[in-house]
Design an enzyme around this catalytic site. Sequence first.
Site, PDB file in Angstrom:
ATOM      1  N   HIS A  20      51.201  27.237  13.851  1.00 28.67           N
ATOM      2  CA  HIS A  20      50.978  28.411  12.997  1.00 28.67           C
ATOM      3  C   HIS A  20      52.172  29.356  12.995  1.00 28.67           C
ATOM      4  CE1 HIS A  20      49.537  30.383  16.806  1.00 28.67           C
ATOM      5  NE2 HIS A  20      50.055  31.454  16.227  1.00 28.67           N
ATOM      6  N   GLU A  49      72.905  40.507  23.919  1.00 25.74           N
ATOM      7  CA  GLU A  49      73.141  40.073  25.291  1.00 25.74           C
ATOM      8  C   GLU A  49      74.239  39.013  25.315  1.00 25.74           C
ATOM      9  OE1 GLU A  49      69.318  39.742  27.707  1.00 25.74           O
ATOM     10  OE2 GLU A  49      68.558  39.741  25.661  1.00 25.74           O
ATOM     11  N   ASP A  74      47.438  22.559  16.810  1.00 29.30           N
ATOM     12  CA  ASP A  74      48.359  23.678  16.545  1.00 29.30           C
ATOM     13  C   ASP A  74      49.643  23.497  17.360  1.00 29.30           C
ATOM     14  OD1 ASP A  74      49.396  26.088  15.686  1.00 29.30           O
ATOM     15  OD2 ASP A  74      48.177  27.310  17.053  1.00 29.30           O
ATOM     16  N   SER A 170      52.198  33.922  20.771  1.00 31.49           N
ATOM     17  CA  SER A 170      51.920  32.604  20.196  1.00 31.49           C
ATOM     18  C   SER A 170      53.143  31.699  20.316  1.00 31.49           C
ATOM     19  CB  SER A 170      51.550  32.742  18.717  1.00 31.49           C
ATOM     20  OG  SER A 170      50.300  33.364  18.562  1.00 31.49           O
TER      21      SER A 170
END
Length: 507
Positions: A20, A49, A74, A170
């Site tokens: 997703h 950085e 997923d 996620s």
Amino acid sequence: YEFVCGGSLISDRMILTAAHCAYPTDSSKEISIDQVEIQLGKYFLNQIEPNAQKFGVQKIIIHENYNPNNFSHDIALFELSQAVAFTDYIQPVCLWEEENAGDVKSSGFVVGWGLNEHRKMSENLQEISVPIVDFKECLYSNRDFYGNFLSDYVFCGGYRNGTNVCNGDSGSGMYFEIDYKWQIRGIVSFGELLSDGSNICDITQYAVYIDIAKYLNWIKLNGKLFNTANSRTSIDSAATILHRNYQLVNSPNCGQNNYPKNFGESLKPIFLTYPWMALIEFQRKNESDSSENIYKCFGSLINENYILTTASCTSAPLVITHVIVGDFNLNTSPDCFKNGDFDELKCTNLEQRIPIHSIVRHENYHPKKHYNDIALIRLKIPVDFAQENIKPICLPLKNRKHPSYIATGWTRELILRNISESLQRANVYRIDTATCIKQTNWSNINQTQHICTADFTNSPSDCRKFFSGTTLQSIDLIDNQEKYTLNGLLSFGSRDCSNKKPDIYTN
């Protein structure tokens, strides 16, 4: 670019993440590869950085059975536009090698920049330890929700007390350290949302993770990690990933060496060359039964909060009260130095005397055999690295055997046997274990645990006996710079200055 998801580097070209993550929140259409940028080696979300690398994406591989309506399968791979150059800050993680999910209640680590308690993305990388939750416990905790999503391809994890993953996490991995290697066990997929319509996670509910163990063949086949779909081997290129607390040590200013390559160590002034040296202050009762402070051990500053020393230095009966950093001459404050007749007098900032917070000794310290003779002293307040006389030393990334080292510390004076006035240095060479045992008559010397050394100086009049915790260092290449690296801490040796037996350092 806008930060959306996390992911895990599993080879020099592949990022493993959630499917997703390849879809914008307001669209059912897969995102275009020219709209994606992958950044590796990051710690701060919105800062530039020096150790970070940016990559484009040349291909997005989404599981063929992915269903955005119920988040089944997923899982996705993002193939980078060019190969990654592995560094101390960028390493691949190993794929899960176990066939089973592991013990329920076992905990893994999840890292990410997801929403914090203020509902904002975290500015620096966060870490939580979360347990795998039993399938039935997860289902029964909220049957109406989890009943629509749970399957054999996922597992639940986390707590219901507010400690959990959230939006922005996620695609991040759940990692377990097994046999000194980090393995990815799951991928953060989804969780229940708050009922206020904010589309923000409910951190009082369990999160659902994609079960990596069920997708090993798919990952290896689509990630071009092996030639045979039935292979059970792990990724050869997945080296041991750095420990989750690696960012606490080896900061960019560690082990600074301000001299040209191959510049002789004996030509460098001792003053300001070894600014990581620390004096450990003990308190004892004197003859009049009043307290006095003495120095019997030393240590090395490895970051703003910690001194590394030997466990024997931290053992009873004396009590450690303070640590002093930034000192060179014990009888002057501030310290001043003149390198030659025509040089200007150079003075430093004052030393810092800091109370200790706590001591952590190695849990397997063996005082008689001097095994695991190592300890950490946590300071009550951080040291000030803005001072040029106070800097950390680097820790070694590999166990290298050097033929010679530089030992620095305060020494016992030959006649009075008191501590020397100023910091001392000695060039020492390594002795093999068999020779060391023969010369010391100490059969417990272990080639893994110990480094045995002798002084290049053989003259009894120049005899120097260092105190416990003395720093044994070398100059190594770290991040393409020659830096001082801590190799050992003096554990034990002959206390008799007329006895030229070797010294034994904790490796």
